[in-house]
Design an enzyme around this catalytic site. Structure first.
Site, PDB file in Angstrom:
ATOM      1  N   ARG A 117     135.746  59.454  76.385  1.00 26.01           N
ATOM      2  CA  ARG A 117     135.716  60.532  77.369  1.00 26.01           C
ATOM      3  C   ARG A 117     136.982  60.521  78.202  1.00 26.01           C
ATOM      4  O   ARG A 117     137.674  59.513  78.316  1.00 26.01           O
ATOM      5  CB  ARG A 117     134.486  60.435  78.276  1.00 26.01           C
ATOM      6  N   HIS A 169     135.918  56.385  90.315  1.00 27.95           N
ATOM      7  CA  HIS A 169     135.386  55.250  91.078  1.00 27.95           C
ATOM      8  C   HIS A 169     134.294  55.676  92.050  1.00 27.95           C
ATOM      9  O   HIS A 169     134.192  55.132  93.150  1.00 27.95           O
ATOM     10  CB  HIS A 169     136.506  54.514  91.838  1.00 27.95           C
ATOM     11  N   ASP A 172     131.133  56.751  90.444  1.00 26.00           N
ATOM     12  CA  ASP A 172     129.860  56.712  89.699  1.00 26.00           C
ATOM     13  C   ASP A 172     129.016  55.518  90.133  1.00 26.00           C
ATOM     14  O   ASP A 172     127.813  55.642  90.364  1.00 26.00           O
ATOM     15  CB  ASP A 172     130.063  56.756  88.170  1.00 26.00           C
ATOM     16  N   SER A 189     137.343  54.987  77.576  1.00 26.40           N
ATOM     17  CA  SER A 189     135.987  54.528  77.290  1.00 26.40           C
ATOM     18  C   SER A 189     135.706  54.148  75.852  1.00 26.40           C
ATOM     19  O   SER A 189     134.668  54.515  75.299  1.00 26.40           O
ATOM     20  CB  SER A 189     134.969  55.586  77.707  1.00 26.40           C
ATOM     21  N   SER A 190     136.613  53.407  75.264  1.00 30.81           N
ATOM     22  CA  SER A 190     136.296  52.887  73.933  1.00 30.81           C
ATOM     23  C   SER A 190     135.095  51.946  74.042  1.00 30.81           C
ATOM     24  O   SER A 190     134.260  51.891  73.136  1.00 30.81           O
ATOM     25  CB  SER A 190     137.488  52.141  73.348  1.00 30.81           C
ATOM     26  N   ASP A 226     130.503  56.740  81.665  1.00 25.77           N
ATOM     27  CA  ASP A 226     131.075  56.739  80.322  1.00 25.77           C
ATOM     28  C   ASP A 226     130.017  56.887  79.231  1.00 25.77           C
ATOM     29  O   ASP A 226     130.164  57.693  78.306  1.00 25.77           O
ATOM     30  CB  ASP A 226     131.868  55.451  80.092  1.00 25.77           C
ATOM     31  N   SER A 263     144.925  47.624  80.563  1.00 28.84           N
ATOM     32  CA  SER A 263     144.230  47.042  81.697  1.00 28.84           C
ATOM     33  C   SER A 263     142.853  46.596  81.216  1.00 28.84           C
ATOM     34  O   SER A 263     141.980  47.419  80.981  1.00 28.84           O
ATOM     35  CB  SER A 263     144.127  48.118  82.781  1.00 28.84           C
ATOM     36  N   LYS A 317     139.568  45.114  82.007  1.00 26.50           N
ATOM     37  CA  LYS A 317     138.733  44.792  83.170  1.00 26.50           C
ATOM     38  C   LYS A 317     137.971  43.486  83.019  1.00 26.50           C
ATOM     39  O   LYS A 317     137.597  42.873  84.009  1.00 26.50           O
ATOM     40  CB  LYS A 317     137.721  45.914  83.397  1.00 26.50           C
ATOM     41  N   TYR A 346     138.664  45.863  89.305  1.00 27.31           N
ATOM     42  CA  TYR A 346     137.467  46.721  89.192  1.00 27.31           C
ATOM     43  C   TYR A 346     136.233  46.142  89.900  1.00 27.31           C
ATOM     44  O   TYR A 346     135.640  46.787  90.761  1.00 27.31           O
ATOM     45  CB  TYR A 346     137.154  46.993  87.707  1.00 27.31           C
TER      46      TYR A 346
HETATM   47  P1  NG1 Z   1     137.083  52.982  82.079  1.00 31.29           P
HETATM   48  O1  NG1 Z   1     138.344  52.631  82.752  1.00 31.29           O
HETATM   49  O2  NG1 Z   1     137.220  54.112  81.122  1.00 31.29           O
HETATM   50  O3  NG1 Z   1     136.451  51.802  81.403  1.00 31.29           O
HETATM   51  C1  NG1 Z   1     135.582  52.629  84.295  1.00 31.29           C
HETATM   52  C2  NG1 Z   1     134.074  52.512  84.332  1.00 31.29           C
HETATM   53  C3  NG1 Z   1     133.419  53.835  84.781  1.00 31.29           C
HETATM   54  C4  NG1 Z   1     134.042  54.336  86.067  1.00 31.29           C
HETATM   55  C5  NG1 Z   1     135.569  54.352  85.928  1.00 31.29           C
HETATM   56  C6  NG1 Z   1     136.266  54.728  87.219  1.00 31.29           C
HETATM   57  C7  NG1 Z   1     133.376  50.948  82.561  1.00 31.29           C
HETATM   58  C8  NG1 Z   1     132.694  50.800  81.253  1.00 31.29           C
HETATM   59  N1  NG1 Z   1     133.531  52.176  83.025  1.00 31.29           N
HETATM   60  O4  NG1 Z   1     136.009  53.466  83.239  1.00 31.29           O
HETATM   61  O5  NG1 Z   1     132.022  53.655  84.908  1.00 31.29           O
HETATM   62  O6  NG1 Z   1     133.635  53.574  87.164  1.00 31.29           O
HETATM   63  O7  NG1 Z   1     136.089  53.093  85.516  1.00 31.29           O
HETATM   64  O8  NG1 Z   1     135.877  55.989  87.644  1.00 31.29           O
HETATM   65  O9  NG1 Z   1     133.754  49.961  83.172  1.00 31.29           O
HETATM   66 MG    MG Z   2     136.047  50.742  79.303  1.00 34.60          MG
END
Ligand code: NG1
Ligand code: MG
Length: 546
Positions: A56, A63, A65, A182-183, A229, A275, A277, A285
């Protein structure tokens, strides 16, 4: 059944609407290529089905949700496919074996076994090239504990007569990992579909439940994430962005962008700064999640809410709801409006929910009116602000995920959350305005909301980085109406609203001014993959014969 624009998605019913009997993929090149690769990986066998889950792009609402506010992403064409073969045993078996292979060689084969009555033996890996398999494992574990008597239990009448003895999967992904598209959620979602399909359990769960289980499950991987996501991956609809709300419960409203001439499109530009997380979570995060939780308790405390320490005030959205619930609801808003022209204006322009958000934003300004509090505050100060100290502080804020910080930014994080929540409402309201004449103006306004989001992410949420900022500057000089980082930030991708006639110039500027300087060795194919124009795509589904 055609979905009407802006209608809420019916969240009840079986998963059937995402199960496609054949679909484009079945007859397409990608199906055939994947089936051929599957045969090569698994002794000439053919897959029984192929599951798909898209990544997506978040258009706005970053930040927030995990704080309970609505977000506005769209599913994209880039996705994860899982070609799957399920072998059933004629004689009763008490465990299932899962083999996970990936078309990308660096993701090494992983095999695991699980008993039918417990997934305790399914271990997550902390390191090594097999770690990618964790996403499948958490989906498997999540469904097992959510549907204990259905998914794996032999005693259930709905159980297929034959129990799967072996599930063989070949994963093929086009979403760049750790790039904020969001892989990871696509992996979790796709794995959930494979598990449900293999166990004949798809009738037992609806899409909403499936999304909720996927959201919960993915946290087991070690990121304290929100639910945007997985929801976007499950509920994606072609040509629609998704207005996703988490309060009071998960709901999704597909929304079309306004018709326009010339057409506009979203261009994704990947900074190629990775990046992860799972590695940096304690300082970025997961720390942000904790800071917003501290900010919620501090605000609830400041507002003197009776429920300040209840679960209801665990996040900033909950504090907003509690404040109005405890203080006379609509009457309260009326009173606030009399004291603040900004609240009054917000109500007139953007409606009641927006005005309530504005009220809380003003409370944040009042709470942190001293300059010292607007900077990072040490634990002792947070203890005073929140009313939690000692062990209670550790339990409330530091026990779920590891955090490393000497100071916490409560003012900036709260301010970002409320202003961003307001921008999402304004963005959606603009999309719903259906007049073609003002389309140009509408797109300009959508763009400036995206710019506002970026400014806030950079200055208040501190999750941008030099490369993202450079890309955004180049974009703004080359035709973008609005540019922002998408996903968590600290690297990964950016999203840009660009009029179609300007896309070519935009992309070529990115290539010469960003990629040629920073990544001069990229091939043409890599460049095409890093910077591309995208359309909202359909959500998760399974393709199979008959
Ligand atoms: P990404 O960076 O695509 O993983 C993450 C969180 C989301 C949301 C966004 C910031 C995961 C799986 N997803 O997205 O829920 O908080 O950061 O808006 O960690
Ligand atoms: Mg992710």
């Amino acid at each position: 059944m055609a979905t009407k624009v802006n209608d809420p998605v019916p969240l009840v019913g079986s998963l059937d609407s995402i199960y496609s009997p054949a679909g484009v993929l079945k007859n397409g090149k990608r199906w055939n290529e994947l089936a051929t690769k599957f045969a090569r990986a698994y002794n000439g066998e053919q897959p029984d089905f192929i599951a798909r889950a898209p990544g997506r792009v978040n258009l706005i609402g970053e930040h927030i949700d995990y704080v309970g506010f609505s977000v506005f992403p769209a599913a994209i064409e880039k996705d994860i496919l899982m070609a799957t073969k399920v072998s059933y045993s004629a004689t009763p078996v008490d465990k299932v074996q899962v083999v996970l292979k990936n078309t990308t060689p660096r993701f090494v084969v992983n095999t695991f076994e699980s008993a039918y009555d417990s997934t305790d033996s399914v271990e997550l890996l902390n390191e090594g090239d097999e770690r990618w398999a964790n996403y499948f494992k958490v989906a498997f574990k999540g469904l097992h504990s959510h549907l204990p008597t259905q998914v794996l239990d032999a005693g259930n009448a709905k159980r297929p007569a034959k129990r799967p003895a072996k599930i063989e999967v070949l994963v093929d992904g086009t979403i760049p990992p750790e790039s904020s598209l969001s892989s990871s959620a696509a992996m979790t979602t796709c794995s959930s579909i494979v598990v449900l399909e293999a166990f004949g359990a798809r009738e037992l769960i609806d899409r909403k439940e499936m999304a909720e289980v996927a959201i919960e499950s993915e946290r087991l991987v070690g990121v304290n994430s929100g639910g945007m996501d997985q929801s976007a991956s499950i509920f994606g609809i072609p040509h629609h962005a998704l207005y996703i709300s988490f309060f009071p419960t998960l709901s999704v409203q597909p929304t079309r962008l306004p018709p326009s001439s010339p057409d506009h499109t979203f261009v994704i530009v990947n900074s190629l700064v990775v990046s992860d997380k799972k590695v940096t979570g304690p300082v970025n995060y997961n720390l942000r999640v904790v800071e917003t939780r501290m900010a919620a308790r501090a605000l609830a405390n400041y507002l003197g809410l009776a429920a300040a320490k209840d679960n209801a005030c665990r996040d900033l959205r909950g504090v907003l709801e509690t404040y109005f619930a405890e203080n006379g609801g609509a009457g309260r808003l009326q009173a606030e409006m009399e004291n603040s022209s900004a609240v009054k204006q917000t109500l007139e322009r953007s409606g009641e929910e927006a005005a309530r958000i504005k009220v809380l934003e003003e409370k944040v300004d009042a709470l942190y009116s001293s300059a010292a509090l607007q900077e990072g505050v040490a634990r002792a100060e947070v203890e005073k602000l929140t009313g939690y100290s000692g062990d209670a502080f550790d339990a409330e804020f530091l026990s779920s995920f590891p955090i490393r910080a000497d100071a916490f930014q409560l003012y900036r994080r709260s301010k970002h959350v409320f202003t961003e929540a307001l921008r999402v409402l304004q963005f959606q309201a603009l999309c719903k305005q259906n007049s073609t004449e003002s389309a140009k103006e509408v797109y300009t306004q959508l763009g400036s909301l995206m710019d506002g989001s970026q400014k806030s992410l950079r200055e208040l949420y501190n999750c941008s980085c030099d490369e993202l900022n450079q890309i955004i500057d180049i974009a703004k000089r080359n035709g973008s109406l609005g540019s922002r980082l998408t996903g968590a930030g600290w690297g990964g991708c950016t999203v840009h609203l660009v009029p179609k006639p300007k896309v070519e110039v935009f992309i070529s500027a990115m290539r010469t001014q960003y990629y040629a300087k920073k990544f001069p060795e990229l091939s043409r194919a890599q460049l095409e993959d890093a910077c591309f124009d995208t359309q909202p795509a359909g959500g998760a589904c399974v393709y199979k014969d008959g």
